[in-house]
Design an enzyme around this catalytic site. Structure first.
Site, short mmCIF file in Angstrom:
data_model
loop_
_atom_site.label_atom_id
_atom_site.label_comp_id
_atom_site.label_asym_id
_atom_site.label_seq_id
_atom_site.Cartn_x
_atom_site.Cartn_y
_atom_site.Cartn_z
N LYS A 47 -12.18 -2.20 7.59
CA LYS A 47 -11.42 -3.12 8.44
C LYS A 47 -11.79 -2.91 9.91
O LYS A 47 -12.35 -3.80 10.54
CB LYS A 47 -9.93 -2.93 8.21
N TRP A 52 0.83 -1.21 0.00
CA TRP A 52 0.00 0.00 0.00
C TRP A 52 0.86 1.24 0.00
O TRP A 52 0.50 2.24 -0.64
CB TRP A 52 -0.99 -0.05 1.16
N ASP A 90 -1.62 6.57 6.36
CA ASP A 90 -2.66 5.64 5.92
C ASP A 90 -2.87 4.68 7.09
O ASP A 90 -2.03 3.83 7.38
CB ASP A 90 -2.19 4.89 4.67
N1 PMP Z 1 -4.20 1.00 2.53
C1 PMP Z 1 -4.19 -0.12 3.27
C2 PMP Z 1 -3.25 -0.20 4.43
C3 PMP Z 1 -5.06 -1.17 2.95
O1 PMP Z 1 -5.05 -2.28 3.68
C4 PMP Z 1 -5.95 -1.03 1.86
C5 PMP Z 1 -6.94 -2.11 1.49
N2 PMP Z 1 -6.67 -3.38 1.85
C6 PMP Z 1 -5.89 0.13 1.10
C7 PMP Z 1 -5.03 1.14 1.48
C8 PMP Z 1 -6.79 0.32 -0.08
O2 PMP Z 1 -8.04 0.61 0.39
P1 PMP Z 1 -9.34 0.73 -0.51
O3 PMP Z 1 -9.66 -0.63 -0.99
O4 PMP Z 1 -10.34 1.30 0.44
O5 PMP Z 1 -9.02 1.67 -1.63
#
Ligand code: PMP
Length: 362
Positions: free
Chosen positions: A196, A103, A172
């Site tokens: 989450k 990410w 994030d």
């Molecule tokens: N950042 C992290 C730490 C994640 O775990 C995730 C999704 N698993 C995301 C960003 C992406 O999130 P989204 O699917 O809401 O765009």
């Protein structure tokens, strides 16, 4: 009650049972309106109360005042990878990024795509992101340092955030938001997809400090400017009403049912200690993938002696009512996500199952 499994999914993920029961109880008639929360207008007083309550709860949990704005946006955390540099970095501005996995890599890619001046000041790529770098030094003059507080796929988490010498952090926190107390004043911006720890998919929480909000350039597309959403209290356009409502219930659950973030962290630590503790004592049958000091309390990633055994483990666990234990497709292995709503009883049951499985297959 209907049959429910022990849910170890990485996201969308387990929600607190009292929250689900509350949704169910009021689904057909929300606060005497004669309509479902799924049907009421976002311009109505009952919904206004929901969003106001959610904003107030976020601020209370973070212990911040009116110099922070709480926004409920759409497009997932993935849209924030672009919105953050778009809104914060003007020509001449620089920012630091720490790369701790999938990410963070995406956040970096988006900033580069936008041709922003960013520096990757630390990375754990050399060992497949199995640790949080220890020596993170900011670039003098950087506007912010971006970190991914918990790495959902690689199973690592910052035990403490880097010392930046006063440079604000941008984080994030998608997979560990409100899992523990943080010093929010060190952050210029925090974002987290809800699915989450906070609620269902469809809403992204953004908390932005006033001075960072003011940086939004006026020539960005309207929906991509933080100021658009701050000026209209997240109701410039139709917000994801149901997702915000559920998030409000989850925040209330943390505050009133659990008793706050310190207790939330204590419970999360207890669950993590139980699972990691057992694996460390399993004679190498279960091997956590993250380095000890970087282990995530939210996403516990681990391997078994072979891929065949991992497949069997996930299959048999599923049959035993323990769901969502397969690792992310990009890394393989196994992963147990122990978010706030996963209780100690679920982890105890998982560990009991793991003991039996190791006995039969070890
Ligand atoms: N950042 C992290 C730490 C994640 O775990 C995730 C999704 N698993 C995301 C960003 C992406 O999130 P989204 O699917 O809401 O765009």
């Amino acid at each position: 009650m209907d049959y429910r499994i022990r849910n170890f999914n990485a996201g969308p993920a387990a929600l607190p049972l009292p929250v689900l029961a509350e949704i169910q109880a009021h689904l057909l008639n929300f606060k005497g309106t004669g309509m479902s929360i799924l049907e009421i207008s976002h311009r109505s007083k009952p919904f206004d109360e929901v969003i106001e309550d959610a904003v107030a709860r976020v601020k209370t949990l973070l212990n911040v005042g009116d110099d922070y704005h709480v926004l409920f946006l759409q497009g997932g955390a993935s849209t924030q990878f672009a919105m953050v540099p778009m809104n914060l970095l003007s020509p001449g501005d620089r920012a630091d990024y720490v790369n701790t996995g999938t990410w963070s890599t995406k956040a970096i890619q988006e900033a580069k795509l936008l041709k922003k001046d960013i520096a990757v000041v630390a990375t754990s790529e050399d060992r497949n992101f199995c640790y949080i770098p220890a020596d993170i030094r900011p670039t003098p003059g950087a506007l912010y340092m971006h970190v991914t507080s918990n790495n959902t796929i690689k199973g690592t988490q910052y035990a403490a955030f880097p010392e930046t010498g006063g440079i604000p952090l941008v984080a994030d926190m998608s997979s560990d938001m409100f899992s523990r107390p943080i010093d929010a004043k060190r952050f210029g911006l925090i974002y987290a997809g809800a699915q989450k720890n906070l609620g269902p998919a469809g809403v992204t929480l953004v908390v932005i400090r006033e001075d960072f909000l003011k940086r939004s350039p006026k020539d960005l597309p309207t929906m991509l400017r933080y100021t658009t959403h701050a000026d209209k209290n997240s109701m410039y356009n139709t917000p994801p009403c149901f997702a915000i409502y559920v998030m409000d219930l989850v925040l209330a659950w943390i505050m009133e049912h659990v008793g706050g973030l310190a207790e939330m962290e204590r419970r999360n630590r207890e669950k993590g200690d139980l699972l990691y503790g057992y694996m460390d004592a399993s004679g190498g049958f279960y091997k956590p993938t993250a380095d000890v000091g970087s282990r995530s309390l939210m996403n516990v990633t681990f391997r078994l002696p072979s891929e065949d055994l991992e497949k069997k483990f996930v299959e048999e666990a599923t049959k035993a009512g323990l769901g969502g234990l397969k690792g992310h497709r990009s890394v393989g292995g196994c992963r147990a996500s122990l978010y706030n709503a996963v209780d100690l009883a679920a982890v105890t049951e998982l560990v009991d199952f793991m003991k039996e499985f190791a006995k039969k297959n070890g």
